[in-house]
Write a protein that holds these residues in place. Structure first.
Motif: not given
Length: 813
Positions: A482, A544, A548, A551
């Protein structure tokens, strides 16, 4: 060494002589020896028949304590004796008894030996044919092999002879003597100095000493004193002395610097200190004071009156004093030329003292640099023994003990907040508690670390787009993928154009790679939004971490997946969630020791793929994961490794985070920074299993790292027991778990990219929250898990690194 020739038996010899076994059975020849230390004047031997003739031959062998070989014979012809390799200085002794009609008999010596033969005939009966011969030979170099003794007899016929021989010599000595000790000045005039020294020791024996003046030999001598004359007043000279043995081995040199002067200056005043106090007793001691020549004695005084004659020792005990009474003890020093110093004094009470001094007062920081801090304080006082000095501490570690009231701590790290301590101690060792003060060293803004570079790449083609000098950069890498990057682009800078910036910062297509020097340390995809402030002219961008991107992808139901390893799920998920361009950026590796599991995937069970990764990781044989920058050597381009850390056996990073030390400051939270799972099972009568599970998730929404605390149990016998046990374990798991954010010292050598996320680091803290332990250890000493790293490459002070650690437990009940 004594040869005794007698046909009568030998009944005794002088005390201390040893008869050598190998010579005891020859024809009337015996060999005796002893180590002599001087003082012997006679040697006596008794025989069983006092009327029989006896011949005694004596040889004195010096420095020959070692016996190398022997032989004896009652034969004819020749014989030899093997003695191996002999060192220089060996002596061979041979005694020979024979009946001959001619005295032309000789021994044949090997090469390297020189014969010093002495022929003895029977002087009491010149007509006798009995001849006694004793030979001695010395080696002028090492001899190998054997010694041959061949008897050449002109008229041997059937006559008999006998001989005995032995070889003696020094042991091979390559050991030098010890260094002469206590080289000292014992006399001086303006043009001469006299020195003396104590004896050196040697395994064989010291022969003499070499004396040197300014490195030039003054010759060898046997004595242990030397006077140098004709010197220049006021000029310093270097005197050296070494020792040597009989083999020429020389010791290292003792050294002394002397300056011949007309010394009329007394020594410095002796500093008197208390050695012991008791009821009616006072013991004082003192160090040797400085002097232009050398101090040779001391006068001791009590209440102004001299006590006895001058003494050499630097300790004096007074007894029979009035208990509790106060006495003034004085000491002066006298030097080589009779100059006497002023008295050093101490006023003491003749009673025991167990009370420490008062605390050091006003402890404060005087100055700080990048690598040092100077601390000062006001003096302590003491009621009897007196303040002997002050202890200085860096945290809990003692650094020094000094008599003054100011001290500089050196060798510190720039930009770190340290804790310094001072205590006082009296002459008998009674010590106060520490007085602490905190101070920070100045930061190091020299910029010696490799610079950061920010390169924009096209996600699909791997083609570099631009290299932008971003400002106010901050990025983070975390477990779970993250991590984020934020940065500013100053559009007011004329080096930028709208077209250039737009081309290099296309959302969802631009990869931002961060290099430190030539090393890739972070990477991620630029994402929306792009914030722009017209007043400041700054475009704010966010990227990011590369994992990520998954995601925003979903996967469809593919049917059951049976008996797979947990880490292989990652490969399967990448296959179904990644585009070909994604896979060019990514690689992955397995986790050893994982356990095979059965899984069935359905579309409705999938949320974000990262959630699914977490579900996989939480399974048996699970793992923690993050993204590590790597390099594709085959295609010569950057890529990222989906890195997994075994949850049950995390690595030890070898990193120690210490406050005060390499941690300049830290913050701590005891709020729940973890997900807690508690589950159990109850077998049912029909063969089924009832499961009970409780999940607590607290700080996850606040951005804190994920830490796990798992409890499981089975074998319960009722629904009530299952519920009670689930509630008990859940309550136990709800206790506080500590999370630390450690801001590291700003130095150019913090290699944060080499630390393994998910690995253990040792946390050491000593401060008000975690006071020092009774054994002097840090208040907190615990292994914790590294869960994130946040980096600000260009803060106001330099590269700023923050390490987040937390407690991580997997408890099974």
């Amino acid at each position: 060494m004594i040869f005794v020739h007698s046909y009568a038996g030998v009944s005794g010899t002088s005390s201390g002589y040893e008869e050598h076994e190998w010579a005891a059975h020859t024809l009337g020849i015996r060999l005796f020896s002893r180590v002599s230390y001087g003082g012997e004047t006679t040697f006596g031997v008794g025989t069983s028949d006092p009327t029989d003739r006896i011949f005694i031959h004596m040889f004195e062998l010096t420095d020959c304590p070692h016996y190398y070989g022997s032989a004896s014979a009652r034969t004819t012809g020749a014989a030899s004796m093997s003695v191996g390799d002999l060192p220089d200085g060996c002596v061979a002794l041979v005694g020979l008894s024979q009946y001959v009609t001619d005295d032309d008999a000789a021994l044949s010596w090997p090469s390297g030996f020189v014969s010093n033969g002495v022929l003895f005939r029977n002087w009491s009966d010149p007509g006798s044919s009995l001849v006694k011969q004793v030979y001695a030979a010395t080696a002028d170099r090492a001899v190998s092999g054997s010694l041959s003794f061949s008897q050449r007899l002109i008229s041997l016929n059937s006559k008999e002879y006998a001989w005995a021989a032995g070889v003696f010599g020094p042991s091979p000595d390559e050991t030098p003597p010890s260094v002469p000790s206590e080289l000292r000045l014992t006399g001086m005039t303006p043009t001469s100095v006299t020195v003396a020294w104590d004896a050196a020791s040697d395994n064989v024996g010291v022969v003499g000493y070499g004396v040197y003046l300014n490195g030039v030999s003054e010759g060898d001598q046997g004595g242990r004193t030397k006077t140098f004359t004709g010197l220049t007043p006021g000029l310093s000279y270097n005197v050296q002395v070494d020792a040597y043995d009989s083999k020429g081995n020389r010791s290292e040199r003792a050294e002394l610097t002397v300056t011949p002067i007309n010394d009329t200056t007394p020594p410095d005043v002796p500093v008197v200190r208390v050695a012991a106090l008791g009821a009616g007793t006072i013991s004082v001691a003192w160090d040797t004071p400085a002097d232009q020549s050398v101090v040779v004695g001391y006068g001791v005084y009590r209440n102004g009156a001299k006590v006895g004659a001058d003494q050499v020792a630097r300790l004096k005990t007074f007894t029979g004093l009035t208990t509790g009474a106060v006495y003034t003890i004085g000491v002066d020093a006298i030097d080589l030329l009779g100059n006497r110093s002023a008295k050093g004094t101490r006023t003491l009470r003749a009673q025991a003292d167990t009370t420490p001094p008062t605390l050091p007062g006003g402890v404060h920081v005087v100055a700080a640099t990048k690598t040092s801090v100077t601390v000062a304080w006001t003096a302590s006082s003491d009621d009897n023994a007196g303040v002997a000095g002050y202890g200085l501490y860096l945290g809990a570690a003692k650094q020094a003990e000094i008599p003054s009231t100011v001290y500089t701590f050196t060798g510190l790290t720039p930009g770190i907040l340290y804790s310094f301590g001072v205590d006082a101690v009296d002459g008998l060792g009674n010590r106060t508690t520490k007085v602490m003060v905190q101070a920070a060293t100045l930061p190091d803004l020299s910029g010696q670390a490799p610079p950061y570079e920010y390169v924009m790449y096209d996600w699909s083609s791997h083609v570099p787009l631009d290299s932008l000098p971003l400002q106010n950069v901050s990025f983070e890498i975390t477990l779970g993928g993250s991590g984020m990057l934020t940065a500013d682009i100053p559009l007011y800078d004329e080096d930028y154009t709208v077209g250039r910036v737009s081309s290099a910062t296309r959302p969802e297509r631009t990869m931002i790679l961060v290099y430190r020097g030539e090393r890739l340390v972070w990477g991620g995809r630029l994402i929306d939004p792009q914030d722009y402030d017209s007043e400041s002219g700054v475009l704010r961008i966010t990227a990011e971490e590369v994992i990520g991107v998954f995601g925003r992808r979903f996967i469809a139901f593919t049917g059951p997946r049976m008996a797979t390893l947990a880490h292989t799920e990652i490969a399967w998920l990448l296959e179904h969630a990644a585009s070909p361009a994604d896979l060019r950026w990514l690689t992955y590796s397995g986790v050893p020791g994982t356990v095979a599991i059965d899984r069935e995937y359905r579309a409705e069970e999938f949320g974000r793929i990262l959630d699914q990764l977490g579900e996989v990781a939480a399974g048996p044989g699970g793992f923690e994961w993050w993204v590590k920058p790597a390099w594709d050597n085959t295609n010569d381009r950057p890529r990222f490794e989906l890195r997994r850390v075994n949850r049950d056996d995390p690595p030890d990073t070898g990193l120690t985070l210490e406050y005060p030390g390499n941690v300049r400051k830290y913050t701590r939270s005891t709020r729940r920074g973890l997900e807690t799972q508690t589950w159990g099972k109850l077998p049912l009568p029909d063969g089924g299993v009832m499961l009970s599970k409780v999940t607590r998730t607290d700080l996850m929404g606040e951005g804190w790292p994920l830490l796990e605390d798992a409890h499981q149990f089975d074998g319960l016998t009722s629904q009530a027991a299952l519920n009670a046990e689930a509630q008990r374990a859940s309550a136990a798991a709800a206790g506080a778990k500590q999370v630390f954010e450690c801001v590291l010292a700003i130095t150019p050598d913090v290699r944060w990219w080499e630390w393994e996320l998910g690995g253990h680091a040792q946390m050491l803290i000593t401060d008000h929250l975690y006071p020092v332990m009774p054994d002097g250890g840090p208040g907190l000493d615990r292994a914790m898990k590294i869960v994130s790293l946040r980096v600000e490459p260009d803060s106001d002070e330099g590269e700023l690194v923050t390490v987040t650690t937390g407690e991580h437990t997997v408890a099974v009940d």
